[in-house]
Design an enzyme around this catalytic site. Structure first.
Site: not given
Ligand SMILES: O=C(O)[C@H](O)COP(=O)(O)O
Length: 463
Positions: A311, A341, A204
């Site tokens: 969360e 998220h 990323i």
């Molecule tokens: O670990 C990941 O790829 C990201 O944090 C996204 O997580 P998610 O698939 O639960 O949205």
């Protein structure tokens, strides 16, 4: 059990680099060689011999691509849109052979103990901190993830946040919704020429580096390993050096003991006055009460947070002070962007992740391959071919101690071992062996004998 019907392309196209003009004298030679290679390499579709229908539990709204892949294999799939709590999982997991999760569902030691049939875990995301990886490995359960398929989506979200923060347009948008016209340029900036500080230059971080330079930003990054900077980016030698120089600090590190509260009061104080903090990595990386102080004092000009220490497990659940004691305070601070998220939540990313992780799970369940597993020795064998009907693949997970291979090879010694590969990671080792001329009546006896070896964790036979 319904036999698996699709053939994963593990061996790749039969035409290899050896078909160069220097290797083949005529087009006929080439065609003949191609045909014979095709015939030799046509893989046989394997599946577990214990004949129990494989049941998969997919949580957190994993994409329909994955559901389709599994159903095409004849697996039974239960699909849920939400995460399950530990208690719910403990109650349910005993009847499943595989589970697919995203970042919310926690696969704890207690869950693994209750998972008497579980063979494999698929994290349909990048992060694997939600799984007790060591306990899973010791129980013979490999864990797969998708190391980069949502990287672009996260990088694009960060770009949008950099602009939103520096132009305060989230704030202006909220005001307009309240019927307030508040046109102003004070404290609003272009991003051109500003310094983006990337903490963690993995998939990323490096993607973001390229995108932000294209928009005229100057990029510095900090990573624990020395990495080749892309474009004109520059690696700095410490986190402090990055914090002191960056106008925007964006975090792209995994959740580890050493990254917990990596950005606390000291680090926030090291950031430039008027800088911004962006966290799309993991909630525990930032000490949020310290961030609240830095925002309230005006030391930071804004922040964007997509992840939180706690969360909600499903859409519609509250994000309140019961979940995180500081939630209402954080929500009330201007120029703070809070998102649920969503970094990897795009159609493209979820489709790619669905395909990638479901393929890895099918390769493990049907063929025993652990290539790409994050907690397991990575072992694979070339395919058993269609011309080898009596071949059986032994997949043997065992404790990594001396003398085990002697024991298992003694059991295999009446047969011709066509190929064998073994590797270990920490306390766990994994051996794959293809053996020839095994009669159907031998198969169960063979599995029993191998399972009885003193170091056995899990023995599976595929045919
Ligand atoms: O670990 C990941 O790829 C990201 O944090 C996204 O997580 P998610 O698939 O639960 O949205």
């Amino acid at each position: 059990m319904t036999p698996a019907v699709s053939i994963p392309q593990r061996t790749g196209p039969a035409v290899s680099a050896s078909y160069s003009p220097t290797n083949a004298t005529s087009i006929h030679d080439r065609m003949n060689r191609r045909d014979s290679v095709n015939a030799i390499r046509m893989p046989k579709v394997l599946h577990p011999v214990d004949n129990e229908d494989l049941r998969l539990l997919l949580l957190e709204n994993i994409s329909q691509e994955a559901v389709k892949t599994f159903r095409d294999q004849g697996f039974h799939v239960d699909h849920m849109t939400k995460a399950l709590s530990e208690d719910e999982l403990v109650e349910k997991i005993g009847s499943y052979h595989a589970i697919g999760i995203r970042s919310k569902t926690k696969i704890t030691e207690r869950v693994i103990k209750a998972a008497s049939k579980l063979l494999v875990v698929g994290c349909f995301c990048i992060g694997t901190n939600q799984v007790d990886l060591d306990t899973a490995a010791k129980a013979g359960i490999p864990v797969f993830n998708s190391p980069f398929s949502n990287s672009r989506s996260v990088a694009e979200l960060v770009i949008s946040e950099v602009i939103a923060l520096s132009r305060q347009y989230f704030q202006r948008g909220f005001e307009m919704r309240e019927g307030i016209w508040n046109k102003q340029s004070k404290g609003c900036w272009e991003i051109r020429g500003k310094v983006l500080g990337i903490v963690g230059y993995g998939h990323i971080g490096s993607q973001l580096s390229v995108l932000s330079e294209a928009m005229g930003m100057r990029v510095i990054f900090y990573d624990v390993v020395n990495l080749m900077p892309l474009g004109s980016a520059r690696q700095v030698e410490s986190l402090s050096a990055l914090l002191e120089e960056a106008d925007f600090v964006t975090l792209h590190v995994p959740e580890l003991p050493e990254t917990t509260n990596m950005i606390g009061a000291t680090e926030l104080a090291q950031m430039k006055k008027g800088a911004y903090l962006i966290n799309n990595a993991r909630g525990k990386v930032v000490d949020i009460p310290a961030l609240v102080d830095a925002l309230k004092s005006g030391h930071l000009a804004g922040a964007a947070l997509d992840v939180y220490p706690s969360e909600p497990g499903s859409n519609g659940a509250p994000f309140d002070d019961q979940l995180n004691s500081w939630a209402s305070t954080l929500r009330s601070i201007p120029n703070v962007i809070l998102t649920p998220h969503i970094g990897g939540s795009t159609e493209e990313a979820q489709r790619m992740i669905g395909e990638e992780v479901s393929s890895a799970l099918v390769r493990y369940l049907n063929y025993g391959s652990t290539v790409g597993a994050v907690n397991f020795p990575e072992v694979d064998l070339r395919a058993i071919t269609a011309e080898q009907p009596d071949h059986v693949r032994v997949c043997y997970v065992h404790n990594n101690i001396p003398g085990v291979l002697r024991q298992v090879n003694e059991v295999l010694s009446p047969y011709n071992v066509e190929k064998q590969y073994s590797d270990s990671k920490s306390d766990v080792a994994y051996l794959m062996a293809d053996i020839a001329d095994v009669s159907p009546t031998d198969i169960n006896r063979l599995r029993e004998l191998i399972s009885k070896t003193s170091s056995n964790i899990l023995t599976r036979l595929l045919a």
